[in-house]
Write a protein that holds these residues in place. Sequence first.
Motif, PDB file in Angstrom:
ATOM      1  N   PRO A 185       0.820  -1.207   0.000  1.00 34.75           N
ATOM      2  CA  PRO A 185       0.000   0.000   0.000  1.00 34.75           C
ATOM      3  C   PRO A 185       0.857   1.261   0.000  1.00 34.75           C
ATOM      4  CG  PRO A 185       0.052  -0.963   2.192  1.00 34.75           C
ATOM      5  CD  PRO A 185       0.733  -1.944   1.274  1.00 34.75           C
ATOM      6  N   VAL A 186       0.349   2.314  -0.651  1.00 36.28           N
ATOM      7  CA  VAL A 186       0.999   3.614  -0.656  1.00 36.28           C
ATOM      8  C   VAL A 186      -0.056   4.685  -0.453  1.00 36.28           C
ATOM      9  CG1 VAL A 186       2.838   2.838  -2.214  1.00 36.28           C
ATOM     10  CG2 VAL A 186       0.810   3.959  -3.164  1.00 36.28           C
ATOM     11  N   LEU A 187       0.382   5.829   0.082  1.00 32.72           N
ATOM     12  CA  LEU A 187      -0.432   7.045   0.095  1.00 32.72           C
ATOM     13  C   LEU A 187       0.305   8.051  -0.776  1.00 32.72           C
ATOM     14  CD1 LEU A 187      -1.651   7.514   3.788  1.00 32.72           C
ATOM     15  CD2 LEU A 187      -2.923   6.670   1.824  1.00 32.72           C
ATOM     16  N   GLU A 188      -0.224   8.294  -1.968  1.00 33.99           N
ATOM     17  CA  GLU A 188       0.397   9.254  -2.862  1.00 33.99           C
ATOM     18  C   GLU A 188       0.158  10.668  -2.348  1.00 33.99           C
ATOM     19  OE1 GLU A 188       2.408   8.436  -5.085  1.00 33.99           O
ATOM     20  OE2 GLU A 188       1.871   6.519  -5.983  1.00 33.99           O
ATOM     21  N   ALA A 189       0.874  11.617  -2.943  1.00 31.80           N
ATOM     22  CA  ALA A 189       0.824  12.993  -2.452  1.00 31.80           C
ATOM     23  C   ALA A 189      -0.588  13.581  -2.476  1.00 31.80           C
ATOM     24  CB  ALA A 189       1.767  13.867  -3.283  1.00 31.80           C
TER      25      ALA A 189
END
Length: 258
Positions: A35-39
């Motif tokens: 999982p990632v949280l993009e800008a």
Amino acid sequence: MGVWAKWAQGVLGLTLLASLPIRAATSVLIWPIDPVLEADQKAGALWLENRGSAPASLQVRVFAWRQGEYQDQYQAQREIIGSPPVATIAPGQKQLIRLTRTGTSPVGQEQSYRIIIDEIPTPLPADTTGQGTTAAIRLQMRYSVPLFVYGEGLWGKADPDGKRNADGVGKPQLSWRPVMVQGKPYVELRNTGPVHARLTDVVLQQGSQAKPIAEGLLGYVLPGASMRWPAPFAATPGGAIKGRVNGQAAAEAIRQGQ
């Protein structure tokens, strides 16, 4: 005050109640595994599914992830909140864990976290024969999932819809060198790029000799960090390392540094 800890990646932990039969009725499927949280994202989602035959009670915590002295280090933090922090999932059911950013991430930087999911063990059933609690080994499972969070001006992944500037997708910058640690050969990898490097299928080559350092996942090197792994043989300056970085299809050569 942060509490520092060191954990191996993947599934960890055993709670031993007796050296007799093993009981494990829960099996948790987790996705996405990266999982990632993009800008431009305030929150993201992590799904947990109980593939076992008994209810699974789970505790979810998010720790800041750093690397120092060639080791992974975790610290308590309040920048990313996982909700709900505790969940009980019936067999065959799913649970959404919401990952929420509480503030603004540093511009142009990647921040690294580990989502630690611990199974909360249930009491063993009483022995109906009157001899007390049934003797068994109760497995307490621990799952560790990486989470990467990005500030404005840096992306973790390409956007298939083309809404993000492809030039803003960060790339690791890796170099390696052979080292000796207590008389044993190691390889040291350094990442001077703005984003992490996930290393898989890494092979050490020396002339006609080639041996894997790891089959499958070797590990991560975070931005600005160096990590060491045991080498299958002592390499010289003429050696080479090849591996897959961040899931790319083909292995690439990693340049040798000083």
